[in-house]
Design a protein around this motif. Structure first.
Motif, short mmCIF file in Angstrom:
data_model
loop_
_atom_site.label_atom_id
_atom_site.label_comp_id
_atom_site.label_asym_id
_atom_site.label_seq_id
_atom_site.Cartn_x
_atom_site.Cartn_y
_atom_site.Cartn_z
N LEU A 184 0.81 -1.21 0.00
CA LEU A 184 0.00 0.00 0.00
C LEU A 184 0.85 1.27 0.00
O LEU A 184 0.38 2.34 -0.36
CB LEU A 184 -0.93 0.01 1.22
CG LEU A 184 -2.12 -0.96 1.19
CD1 LEU A 184 -2.81 -0.97 2.54
CD2 LEU A 184 -3.09 -0.60 0.08
N TYR A 185 2.13 1.14 0.42
CA TYR A 185 2.98 2.34 0.42
C TYR A 185 3.31 2.81 -0.98
O TYR A 185 3.70 3.96 -1.18
CB TYR A 185 4.27 2.09 1.22
CG TYR A 185 5.31 1.23 0.54
CD1 TYR A 185 6.22 1.77 -0.36
CD2 TYR A 185 5.40 -0.13 0.82
CE1 TYR A 185 7.17 0.98 -0.97
CE2 TYR A 185 6.34 -0.92 0.21
CZ TYR A 185 7.22 -0.37 -0.68
OH TYR A 185 8.16 -1.15 -1.29
N VAL A 186 3.11 1.94 -2.00
CA VAL A 186 3.49 2.30 -3.37
C VAL A 186 2.73 3.52 -3.87
O VAL A 186 3.33 4.51 -4.30
CB VAL A 186 3.33 1.10 -4.32
CG1 VAL A 186 3.66 1.49 -5.74
CG2 VAL A 186 4.22 -0.04 -3.87
N PRO A 187 1.38 3.52 -3.86
CA PRO A 187 0.69 4.73 -4.31
C PRO A 187 0.81 5.89 -3.34
O PRO A 187 0.60 7.05 -3.73
CB PRO A 187 -0.78 4.27 -4.43
CG PRO A 187 -0.90 3.12 -3.50
CD PRO A 187 0.43 2.43 -3.54
N TRP A 221 2.19 7.29 -11.78
CA TRP A 221 0.84 7.17 -11.24
C TRP A 221 0.13 5.89 -11.70
O TRP A 221 -0.33 5.11 -10.86
CB TRP A 221 0.04 8.42 -11.60
CG TRP A 221 0.63 9.66 -11.01
CD1 TRP A 221 1.49 10.53 -11.62
CD2 TRP A 221 0.46 10.15 -9.68
NE1 TRP A 221 1.85 11.53 -10.76
CE2 TRP A 221 1.23 11.34 -9.57
CE3 TRP A 221 -0.27 9.71 -8.57
CZ2 TRP A 221 1.29 12.07 -8.39
CZ3 TRP A 221 -0.22 10.45 -7.40
CH2 TRP A 221 0.55 11.62 -7.32
N PRO A 222 0.02 5.64 -13.02
CA PRO A 222 -0.59 4.37 -13.42
C PRO A 222 0.23 3.16 -12.98
O PRO A 222 -0.33 2.10 -12.69
CB PRO A 222 -0.68 4.47 -14.95
CG PRO A 222 0.33 5.49 -15.34
CD PRO A 222 0.36 6.47 -14.20
N VAL A 250 6.67 16.59 -8.34
CA VAL A 250 5.76 16.09 -9.36
C VAL A 250 6.45 14.92 -10.05
O VAL A 250 7.44 15.09 -10.76
CB VAL A 250 5.40 17.18 -10.40
CG1 VAL A 250 4.46 16.62 -11.46
CG2 VAL A 250 4.75 18.37 -9.69
N ALA A 251 5.94 13.72 -9.82
CA ALA A 251 6.55 12.52 -10.39
C ALA A 251 6.27 12.45 -11.89
O ALA A 251 5.33 13.06 -12.40
CB ALA A 251 5.99 11.27 -9.69
N ALA A 310 9.31 7.95 -6.14
CA ALA A 310 8.15 7.25 -6.68
C ALA A 310 8.59 6.01 -7.46
O ALA A 310 7.97 4.93 -7.35
CB ALA A 310 7.35 8.18 -7.57
N ASP A 311 9.64 6.14 -8.26
CA ASP A 311 10.17 4.99 -9.00
C ASP A 311 10.65 3.91 -8.03
O ASP A 311 10.40 2.72 -8.22
CB ASP A 311 11.34 5.41 -9.89
CG ASP A 311 10.91 6.34 -11.02
OD1 ASP A 311 9.72 6.72 -11.04
OD2 ASP A 311 11.75 6.67 -11.86
#
Length: 309
Positions: free
Chosen positions: A106-109, A128-129, A122-123, A242-243
């Motif tokens: 769940l930490y991913v999003p 996001w997808p 801003v990633a 994010a990556d």
């Protein structure tokens, strides 16, 4: 280290973490979650200590010793690690390893969302997808139709919040200090000492129990903490948060693979679909930014050539 090398190192981290879920679960048969967490993180700190000492001497020799603010950052990372590790370990007692693997993802999003809210980052649009796809893949991998939310599931789901903030901040602060091994060793020591203190107040601490859990503690302490968490700190100096979160979510995939290899578990068709979806998302977040970079580089070359003419 370039971006591709950092991502490959993060993939190796995910592989080690995925293999550690089984050891974490088995360790709970003999010791409590606080004691298990405290000892394994202190073992990890000892593994990294020689490198941290060398790094400390190098910084002092270069006239760049760590300051009080750096110590506060390391303490903050240790507190986040303590919250994440203890909540996850408590939850593993009351839920399956498969559910724990999915709920940890769940930490991913959360990472790109918190990065935007807290830091204004801003990633790349692909994050996001890819984050949502990894979450869906982990859900399928866990056996979505069988997932029941219980007390253990809530503990593990709650651990995703401190893990997300940790992933967001660890690379940022380690890069600012230029001291990844000191950061790693310091946060392990903080986590280990706090967990042991809590274990002394809330759990029975017996030498015989520690001896019985020696192999799970050694495996998770040396590899999962000492090697993998340190590699995460090093790699995230060169990778977007994010990556990194998306690549690290592959621990769910590797957990399923080790379950099949070591425990004889077999993936359902939905699980295989989840694995495929997660692999596709991990490749998406690594390759699409490279495509944009190559296009921009090609455009600069063409512009330079036209101006020279």
């Amino acid at each position: 280290m370039n971006r591709v090398q950092a991502n490959l190192l993060l993939t190796a981290v995910a592989l080690i973490w995925g293999s550690a879920f089984v050891a974490q679960s088995r360790g709970m048969a003999d010791v409590g979650p606080l004691l298990f967490t405290g000892v394994r993180f202190l073992v990890g700190a000892l593994v990294v200590l020689p490198l941290a000492v060398l790094e400390w001497r190098r910084l002092r020799r270069d006239g760049r010793p760590l300051v009080r603010r750096d110590g506060m950052h390391i303490l903050g990372l240790g507190l986040l690690m303590t919250l994440g590790a203890v909540m996850q370990q408590v939850g593993i007692q009351f839920t399956s390893v498969t559910n724990a693997g999915f709920l940890t993802a769940l930490y991913v999003p959360l990472v790109p969302v918190l990065g935007w809210l807290l830091l204004g980052h801003v990633a790349h649009w692909a994050a996001w997808p890819a984050a949502l796809g990894c979450l869906a893949g982990a859900f399928l991998l866990s056996g979505a139709h069988e997932l029941r939310i219980g007390l253990g599931d809530l503990w593990v789901a709650g651990s995703a919040i401190p893990w997300a903030v940790h992933v967001l901040m660890v690379g940022r602060w380690a890069d600012r200090m230029a001291a990844p091994f000191l950061v790693a060793c310091g946060q392990f020591a903080v986590c280990g000492l706090l967990s042991l203190l809590a274990a002394g107040l809330a759990e029975p601490v017996r030498w015989a129990s520690l001896q019985a859990a020696a192999w799970p503690i050694a495996y998770t302490g040396v590899l999962s903490v000492g090697v993998a968490f340190t590699a995460q700190v090093v790699a995230q100096r060169y990778a977007q948060a994010a990556d990194a979160a998306i690549i690290l979510s592959a621990e769910t995939l590797f957990a399923a693979a080790f379950g099949a290899l070591l425990l004889g578990e077999r993936l359902t068709p939905a699980g295989l679909l989840g694995c495929s979806l997660m692999l596709a998302c991990i490749l998406l977040v690594q390759l699409l930014p490279l495509v944009g970079t190559l296009r921009a580089k090609r455009a600069r070359i063409l512009t330079s050539q036209s101006e020279s003419l």
